[in-house]
Scaffold this motif. Structure first.
Motif, PDB file in Angstrom:
ATOM      1  N   TYR A 104       0.839  -1.197   0.000  1.00 22.49           N
ATOM      2  CA  TYR A 104       0.000   0.000   0.000  1.00 22.49           C
ATOM      3  C   TYR A 104       0.883   1.260   0.000  1.00 22.49           C
ATOM      4  CZ  TYR A 104      -3.458   3.475   1.349  1.00 22.49           C
ATOM      5  OH  TYR A 104      -4.255   4.591   1.378  1.00 22.49           O
ATOM      6  N   LEU A 105       1.884   1.281   0.879  1.00 20.36           N
ATOM      7  CA  LEU A 105       2.757   2.458   0.992  1.00 20.36           C
ATOM      8  C   LEU A 105       3.554   2.713  -0.287  1.00 20.36           C
ATOM      9  CD1 LEU A 105       4.089   2.081   4.653  1.00 20.36           C
ATOM     10  CD2 LEU A 105       2.352   3.687   3.804  1.00 20.36           C
ATOM     11  N   GLU A 106       3.840   1.668  -1.041  1.00 19.84           N
ATOM     12  CA  GLU A 106       4.582   1.830  -2.292  1.00 19.84           C
ATOM     13  C   GLU A 106       3.689   2.271  -3.445  1.00 19.84           C
ATOM     14  OE1 GLU A 106       6.548  -1.898  -2.888  1.00 19.84           O
ATOM     15  OE2 GLU A 106       8.048  -1.482  -1.352  1.00 19.84           O
ATOM     16  N   ILE A 107       2.426   1.869  -3.430  1.00 19.37           N
ATOM     17  CA  ILE A 107       1.528   2.111  -4.571  1.00 19.37           C
ATOM     18  C   ILE A 107       0.732   3.406  -4.433  1.00 19.37           C
ATOM     19  CG2 ILE A 107      -0.492   1.223  -5.797  1.00 19.37           C
ATOM     20  CD1 ILE A 107       0.568  -1.608  -5.140  1.00 19.37           C
ATOM     21  N   TYR A 108       0.110   3.610  -3.280  1.00 15.32           N
ATOM     22  CA  TYR A 108      -0.792   4.749  -3.109  1.00 15.32           C
ATOM     23  C   TYR A 108      -0.001   5.992  -2.748  1.00 15.32           C
ATOM     24  CZ  TYR A 108      -4.511   1.388  -3.513  1.00 15.32           C
ATOM     25  OH  TYR A 108      -5.340   0.423  -3.986  1.00 15.32           O
ATOM     26  N   LYS A 109      -0.348   7.101  -3.351  1.00 19.92           N
ATOM     27  CA  LYS A 109       0.427   8.336  -3.187  1.00 19.92           C
ATOM     28  C   LYS A 109      -0.387   9.466  -2.566  1.00 19.92           C
ATOM     29  CE  LYS A 109       3.830   6.295  -5.196  1.00 19.92           C
ATOM     30  NZ  LYS A 109       4.787   5.598  -4.398  1.00 19.92           N
ATOM     31  N   LYS A 110      -1.464   9.146  -1.899  1.00 23.66           N
ATOM     32  CA  LYS A 110      -2.294  10.168  -1.270  1.00 23.66           C
ATOM     33  C   LYS A 110      -1.646  10.606   0.049  1.00 23.66           C
ATOM     34  CE  LYS A 110      -6.848  10.739   0.869  1.00 23.66           C
ATOM     35  NZ  LYS A 110      -6.581  12.126   0.991  1.00 23.66           N
ATOM     36  N   PRO A 111      -1.448  11.904   0.266  1.00 27.13           N
ATOM     37  CA  PRO A 111      -0.888  12.360   1.540  1.00 27.13           C
ATOM     38  C   PRO A 111      -1.970  12.473   2.626  1.00 27.13           C
ATOM     39  CG  PRO A 111      -1.085  14.196   0.024  1.00 27.13           C
ATOM     40  CD  PRO A 111      -1.527  12.974  -0.721  1.00 27.13           C
ATOM     41  N   TYR A 112      -1.563  12.272   3.857  1.00 26.63           N
ATOM     42  CA  TYR A 112      -2.448  12.298   5.020  1.00 26.63           C
ATOM     43  C   TYR A 112      -1.928  13.294   6.056  1.00 26.63           C
ATOM     44  CZ  TYR A 112      -4.401   7.994   3.128  1.00 26.63           C
ATOM     45  OH  TYR A 112      -4.998   7.075   2.317  1.00 26.63           O
ATOM     46  N   ASP A 113      -2.846  13.749   6.911  1.00 23.90           N
ATOM     47  CA  ASP A 113      -2.453  14.622   8.029  1.00 23.90           C
ATOM     48  C   ASP A 113      -1.778  13.807   9.129  1.00 23.90           C
ATOM     49  OD1 ASP A 113      -3.778  17.259   7.272  1.00 23.90           O
ATOM     50  OD2 ASP A 113      -5.479  15.869   7.138  1.00 23.90           O
ATOM     51  N   ILE A 114      -2.346  12.641   9.424  1.00 27.69           N
ATOM     52  CA  ILE A 114      -1.824  11.770  10.475  1.00 27.69           C
ATOM     53  C   ILE A 114      -1.773  10.348   9.933  1.00 27.69           C
ATOM     54  CG2 ILE A 114      -2.189  10.830  12.796  1.00 27.69           C
ATOM     55  CD1 ILE A 114      -3.882  13.374  13.389  1.00 27.69           C
ATOM     56  N   ILE A 115      -0.613   9.726  10.095  1.00 32.53           N
ATOM     57  CA  ILE A 115      -0.470   8.306   9.781  1.00 32.53           C
ATOM     58  C   ILE A 115      -0.069   7.617  11.073  1.00 32.53           C
ATOM     59  CG2 ILE A 115       0.744   6.549   8.436  1.00 32.53           C
ATOM     60  CD1 ILE A 115       1.269   8.711   6.296  1.00 32.53           C
ATOM     61  N   PHE A 116      -0.840   6.605  11.445  1.00 25.65           N
ATOM     62  CA  PHE A 116      -0.543   5.818  12.637  1.00 25.65           C
ATOM     63  C   PHE A 116      -0.258   4.392  12.201  1.00 25.65           C
ATOM     64  CE2 PHE A 116      -1.822   2.993  16.113  1.00 25.65           C
ATOM     65  CZ  PHE A 116      -1.000   3.462  17.114  1.00 25.65           C
ATOM     66  N   ALA A 117       0.861   3.847  12.641  1.00 26.49           N
ATOM     67  CA  ALA A 117       1.235   2.474  12.299  1.00 26.49           C
ATOM     68  C   ALA A 117       1.474   1.690  13.583  1.00 26.49           C
ATOM     69  CB  ALA A 117       2.490   2.461  11.437  1.00 26.49           C
ATOM     70  N   ASP A 118       0.788   0.567  13.704  1.00 29.80           N
ATOM     71  CA  ASP A 118       0.930  -0.304  14.873  1.00 29.80           C
ATOM     72  C   ASP A 118       1.225  -1.724  14.387  1.00 29.80           C
ATOM     73  OD1 ASP A 118       0.879  -1.514  17.323  1.00 29.80           O
ATOM     74  OD2 ASP A 118      -1.258  -1.237  17.672  1.00 29.80           O
ATOM     75  N   PRO A 119       2.439  -1.926  13.836  1.00 34.50           N
ATOM     76  CA  PRO A 119       2.781  -3.244  13.285  1.00 34.50           C
ATOM     77  C   PRO A 119       3.013  -4.270  14.392  1.00 34.50           C
ATOM     78  CG  PRO A 119       4.695  -1.819  13.266  1.00 34.50           C
ATOM     79  CD  PRO A 119       3.536  -0.976  13.732  1.00 34.50           C
ATOM     80  N   PRO A 120       2.982  -5.559  14.015  1.00 35.08           N
ATOM     81  CA  PRO A 120       3.371  -6.583  14.998  1.00 35.08           C
ATOM     82  C   PRO A 120       4.776  -6.269  15.519  1.00 35.08           C
ATOM     83  CG  PRO A 120       2.455  -7.601  13.019  1.00 35.08           C
ATOM     84  CD  PRO A 120       2.621  -6.137  12.724  1.00 35.08           C
TER      85      PRO A 120
END
Length: 178
Positions: A104-120
């Motif tokens: 997803y991070l490689e393909i989609y190019k839409k910018p966001y105000d806040i990105i939250f990532a909670d990976p394993p």
């Protein structure tokens, strides 16, 4: 999980036990939202929740009237659960997508105000998240990326790093535009 604030404040939800998740603790989530609410008016924010799991963070943003919450997880049970919660509480701003976060991070190019990532926490590619966000310019001006990770993992040498806050065995590392 408990919803801390907004229109669903105080609601407790019990996600299915068979989901492969480690939800953000209520205390850590409350601390995170205390930090973010001083920087953002959520009603004007577009949010990307990576490795959304039970959707606890997505639901919290939607409860606080974020304009868009894009929730990404590759586990079908997690997506099904979050869709059910979205429908039950009419959280129309949540959009779910069953997908691999890194693709997803490689393909989609839409910018966001806040990105939250909670990976394993045992995922060896956690440091790729800030790199991909920076390379693909996925943060809007004055946007923030928050990566939740085990406190022993150090991400301070990655692009856009600003600070880390620790809560028990978990840490939130914050990144801005690189």
């Amino acid at each position: 999980m408990r919803i801390i604030s907004g229109k669903l404040r105080g609601i407790h939800m019990l996600a299915p036990a068979n989901l492969p998740v480690r939800p953000t603790t209520d205390q850590a989530k409350e601390s995170l939202f205390n930090i973010l609410q001083n920087q953002f008016d959520f009603e004007d924010c577009e949010i990307l929740d990576l490795f959304s799991g039970t959707g606890s963070v997505s639901i919290e943003f939607a409860s606080r009237n974020a304009s868009l919450v894009q929730s990404i997880d590759k586990h079908p049970g997690c997506i099904k659960w979050l869709e059910a919660v979205k429908n039950k509480y009419n959280l129309v701003q949540i959009q779910t997508l069953k997908a691999d976060v890194f693709k997803y991070l490689e393909i989609y190019k839409k910018p966001y105000d806040i990105i939250f990532a909670d990976p394993p926490y045992d995922l060896p590619t956690i440091p790729l998240i800030p790199k991909l966000v920076a390379e693909n310019k996925l943060l809007k001006k004055d946007g923030v990326l928050i990566v939740e990770h085990p406190k022993f993992l150090k991400l301070h040498n990655l692009p856009g790093y600003t600070e880390t806050r620790t809560y028990g065995n978990s840490a939130f590392s914050f990144f801005s535009e690189a």
